[in-house]
Write a protein that holds these residues in place. Structure first.
Motif, short mmCIF file in Angstrom:
data_model
loop_
_atom_site.label_atom_id
_atom_site.label_comp_id
_atom_site.label_asym_id
_atom_site.label_seq_id
_atom_site.Cartn_x
_atom_site.Cartn_y
_atom_site.Cartn_z
N MET A 73 0.87 -1.21 0.14
CA MET A 73 -0.06 0.03 -0.03
C MET A 73 0.76 1.22 0.28
SD MET A 73 -3.27 -1.02 2.36
CE MET A 73 -2.36 -1.73 3.81
N GLN A 74 1.69 1.35 -0.71
CA GLN A 74 2.63 2.41 -1.16
C GLN A 74 2.53 2.95 -2.53
OE1 GLN A 74 4.09 4.02 1.37
NE2 GLN A 74 3.37 2.69 2.75
N SER A 75 2.65 4.18 -2.72
CA SER A 75 2.62 4.84 -4.14
C SER A 75 3.74 4.37 -5.00
CB SER A 75 2.31 6.02 -4.30
OG SER A 75 1.05 6.71 -3.68
N LYS A 76 3.50 4.04 -6.40
CA LYS A 76 4.42 3.83 -7.42
C LYS A 76 4.67 5.02 -8.24
CE LYS A 76 3.47 -1.13 -7.33
NZ LYS A 76 2.71 -1.07 -6.28
N LEU A 77 5.68 5.59 -7.85
CA LEU A 77 5.76 7.24 -8.74
C LEU A 77 6.79 7.35 -9.60
CD1 LEU A 77 5.91 9.22 -5.29
CD2 LEU A 77 3.92 8.81 -6.53
N VAL A 78 6.49 8.09 -10.67
CA VAL A 78 7.42 8.26 -11.86
C VAL A 78 7.89 9.40 -11.65
CG1 VAL A 78 7.39 8.23 -14.40
CG2 VAL A 78 5.57 6.81 -13.28
N PRO A 79 9.33 9.57 -11.84
CA PRO A 79 10.29 10.66 -11.76
C PRO A 79 9.69 11.77 -12.77
CG PRO A 79 11.62 8.52 -11.66
CD PRO A 79 10.07 8.14 -12.01
N LEU A 80 9.51 12.96 -12.51
CA LEU A 80 8.85 14.12 -13.16
C LEU A 80 9.50 13.80 -14.48
CD1 LEU A 80 6.90 16.23 -14.00
CD2 LEU A 80 8.39 17.85 -12.35
N THR A 90 -0.95 12.81 -12.86
CA THR A 90 -1.30 12.93 -11.43
C THR A 90 -0.48 13.66 -10.55
OG1 THR A 90 -2.82 10.97 -11.51
CG2 THR A 90 -2.10 11.69 -9.37
N ASP A 91 -0.84 14.83 -10.12
CA ASP A 91 0.07 15.66 -9.30
C ASP A 91 -0.60 15.53 -7.88
OD1 ASP A 91 1.84 17.32 -8.12
OD2 ASP A 91 1.33 19.24 -9.41
N ALA A 92 -0.48 14.25 -7.07
CA ALA A 92 -0.95 14.44 -5.80
C ALA A 92 -0.22 14.99 -4.88
CB ALA A 92 -0.86 12.72 -5.49
N ASP A 103 6.23 11.78 -9.33
CA ASP A 103 6.95 12.21 -8.19
C ASP A 103 7.49 13.61 -8.20
OD1 ASP A 103 8.30 12.12 -5.77
OD2 ASP A 103 9.84 10.71 -6.49
N ALA A 104 6.53 14.56 -8.10
CA ALA A 104 6.73 16.09 -7.93
C ALA A 104 6.93 16.52 -6.64
CB ALA A 104 5.63 16.62 -8.64
N GLY A 124 5.93 18.87 -3.32
CA GLY A 124 4.69 19.47 -2.59
C GLY A 124 4.23 19.22 -1.27
N ALA A 125 3.27 19.77 -0.88
CA ALA A 125 2.84 19.68 0.55
C ALA A 125 2.22 18.02 0.76
CB ALA A 125 1.92 20.66 1.18
N THR A 126 1.87 17.60 -0.17
CA THR A 126 1.02 16.30 0.01
C THR A 126 1.70 15.10 -1.02
OG1 THR A 126 -0.53 16.94 -1.78
CG2 THR A 126 -1.09 17.70 0.51
N SER A 127 2.98 15.34 -0.82
CA SER A 127 3.47 14.11 -1.78
C SER A 127 3.56 12.88 -1.23
CB SER A 127 5.21 14.45 -1.78
OG SER A 127 5.77 13.46 -2.56
N ALA A 128 3.28 12.04 -2.23
CA ALA A 128 2.82 10.25 -1.87
C ALA A 128 4.19 10.00 -1.64
CB ALA A 128 2.40 9.63 -2.84
N ASN A 129 5.59 10.75 -1.87
CA ASN A 129 6.81 10.22 -1.62
C ASN A 129 6.80 10.53 0.19
OD1 ASN A 129 9.62 9.83 -0.99
ND2 ASN A 129 10.12 10.91 -2.82
N LEU A 130 6.50 9.91 0.90
CA LEU A 130 6.15 10.34 2.48
C LEU A 130 7.46 10.69 3.20
CD1 LEU A 130 3.53 7.80 3.59
CD2 LEU A 130 3.16 10.03 2.33
N LYS A 131 8.77 10.06 2.66
CA LYS A 131 9.89 10.39 3.34
C LYS A 131 10.35 11.80 2.74
CE LYS A 131 11.72 5.59 3.72
NZ LYS A 131 12.95 4.67 3.41
N SER A 132 10.01 12.59 1.83
CA SER A 132 10.36 13.62 1.49
C SER A 132 9.74 14.63 2.28
CB SER A 132 10.15 13.81 0.16
OG SER A 132 8.53 14.09 -0.26
N LEU A 133 8.62 14.52 3.09
CA LEU A 133 7.93 15.56 3.70
C LEU A 133 8.42 16.25 4.96
CD1 LEU A 133 4.20 13.84 3.24
CD2 LEU A 133 5.41 15.79 1.94
N GLY A 134 9.00 15.39 5.72
CA GLY A 134 9.79 16.01 6.94
C GLY A 134 8.84 15.71 7.99
#
Length: 494
Positions: free
Chosen positions: A275-282, A299-301, A455-456, A458-468
């Motif tokens: 249950m983790q996102s599969k993101l494509v580099p921008l 999709t710019d989640a 994988d862009a 933003g404040a709601t990125s599914a790349n959760l480790k990037s949020l801080g």
């Protein structure tokens, strides 16, 4: 005749959105205006009211509702005003009602208070007393806290994602409250899971998360099961009790509630990696789309206003410009200065616009020569639920093969409402930027060649480790390595 009080306070925030929101961002409704305001809307309040009305033996006492689009943290002074109005509205009814239904979200947050719903419930208890049953409804992205559990008798939560059962959730809450008033003795069991999840597997119609929701719904055919669901929290609301959690309500049976909740939690934990996102580099996403026939959805989640982002990310358009993207593209953008400049130029006017980055400093404004194709007041209905939206002064800007709809205010973008209301059908464009993690399939996926989950930033990125994350309890998956899980059922009984 049961006298039931109805009130609500709902908002979801991203702690990583640098722009705070205020009281003025909320739609506040008082007293007798609440039921008419919700009539014809797919809201939890309307669903609950339908059940109470059909019962025939319920007098509804409506007092106060406040709701806002997802955003950054709420200024605490604004929350103090909302809390004061909320609590003052119920004070005159203390000692005069038999039950309470509160419509909530569960992922609110202020600049000072990290459990606003818990605060409102605690203060409501002080006013209404310990004997009056309180049932709440929540979004499945809500964070159910220990304080909230201590002050409620029951809970109903969304069972669908994308969300289509708002009214049904209110109906379940109302039925639960009526069962309690008729003598049921609710027991709430919850098992918290140290995991945050995103991705396609959360779509309840097709993903493994949906299997758990269907299991809960099947269990509820048992009269002893009064309610339940699985809350996945909101990974962007960085609060101490952020987690995922199984919640089951039974009629007096602590052992059964604990056993079911534990089983659900163990199944969820086993699927956490899935249950983790599969993101494509921008850059890769733009390159791939350029070679496709289309239509293509980007999709710019990470900039999803419905999840609490600013909505002013120009990251995908900027990458398209950088790569000389050869196709037509349609995109939304929250940019009040650009909208104001468009109104100054008028329809047919041209000007040099600075687009994007007007709110979130992680985005740099990009200069584009644009023509104003349309202007509006930004008032239109939501395609999904027919709820009225207000994006403020809004303009359709054209620059070469790019069409950008700039709004003055953020609105939810989980369907085509903004596009269609401004005469732009996404199916007529090669590419469309969709600022929502998941939409109902008929809006985009059913007719698109591909949906690229980008994988862009933003404040709601599914790349959760990037949020801080700095506040939530650690360790938690996937932010940390080697996270373990030992299920522990917490029991709440009033």
């Amino acid at each position: 005749m049961h006298r039931v009080l109805i009130a609500g306070c709902k908002q979801e925030i991203s702690s990583f959105n640098p722009v705070t929101c205020t009281y003025d961002d909320f739609d506040v409704v008082f007293g007798d205006d609440i039921i008419p305001t919700n009539e014809g809307q797919l809201t939890s309040v309307r669903g609950a009211a339908d059940i109470f009305r059909a019962h025939g033996g319920v007098e509804m006492i409506t007092t106060y509702t406040a709701g806002a689009v997802s955003a950054g943290p709420l200024e605490h002074s604004s929350f103090e005003r909302i809390a004061r109005e909320f609590l003052d509205s119920i004070k005159p009814h203390a000692g005069k009602i038999e039950g309470v239904y509160f419509s909530m979200h569960g992922s609110m947050g202020t600049t000072q208070e990290l459990d606003p719903e818990g605060y409102l419930l605690e203060e409501s208890r002080k006013i209404l007393g310990e004997e009056v049953p309180i049932v709440i409804s929540m979004d499945l992205h809500g964070v159910l806290t220990e304080k909230m559990c201590r002050h409620i008798n029951g809970i109903s939560m969304f069972h669908t994602y994308p969300h289509v059962d708002l009214a049904e959730t209110g109906e379940r809450a109302a039925r639960l409250l009526l069962q309690i008033l008729d003598g049921a003795e609710p027991v709430i069991a919850r098992v918290t899971v140290p995991a945050l999840v995103r991705g396609d597997e959360l779509i309840t119609e097709t993903g493994c998360y949906g299997e758990q929701i269907r299991a809960v719904k099947q269990l509820m055919s048992d009269d002893s099961i009064l309610g339940g669901g699985f809350l996945i929290g909101n990974p962007f609301t960085d609060v101490p009790e952020l987690c995922s959690q199984a919640v089951i309500v039974t009629d007096g049976d602590e052992e059964k509630a604990a056993q079911i909740a534990t089983g659900l939690a163990e199944d969820f934990w086993a699927n956490r990696a899935k249950m983790q996102s599969k993101l494509v580099p921008l850059p890769d996403a733009v390159t791939k789309a350029a070679g496709m026939k289309g239509p293509v959805i980007f999709t710019d989640a990470a900039d999803a206003t419905s999840s609490g982002a600013t909505g002013d990310s120009n990251a995908i358009i900027a990458e398209m410009v950088k790569q000389n993207y050869p196709h037509t593209a349609l995109a939304p953008l929250v940019d009040a200065p650009a909208a104001e400049a468009a109104f100054d130029a008028g329809v047919g006017g041209t000007f040099r616009a600075k687009l994007g980055g007007s709110l979130d400093p992680r985005f740099k404004p990009m200069k584009m020569d644009v023509t104003v194709e349309m202007l509006s007041n930004g008032r239109f209905p939501l395609e999904s639920w027919d709820t009225p939206l207000n994006s403020g002064p809004t303009a359709v800007l054209k620059s070469g093969n790019f069409t950008i709809i700039v709004t003055s205010r953020a609105v939810s973008l989980f369907d085509r409402s903004l596009f269609l209301a401004h005469g732009r059908d996404p199916q007529r464009f090669h590419s469309t930027v969709v600022k929502s993690p998941h939409c109902q399939p008929q809006f985009f996926d059913d007719w698109a060649e591909i949906n690229l989950n980008v994988d862009a930033p933003g404040a709601t990125s599914a790349n959760l480790k990037s949020l801080g994350h700095k506040v939530c309890k650690r360790p938690i998956y996937p932010l940390d390595e080697g996270v373990t899980f030992e299920p522990n059922a917490e029991i709440y009984r009033r």
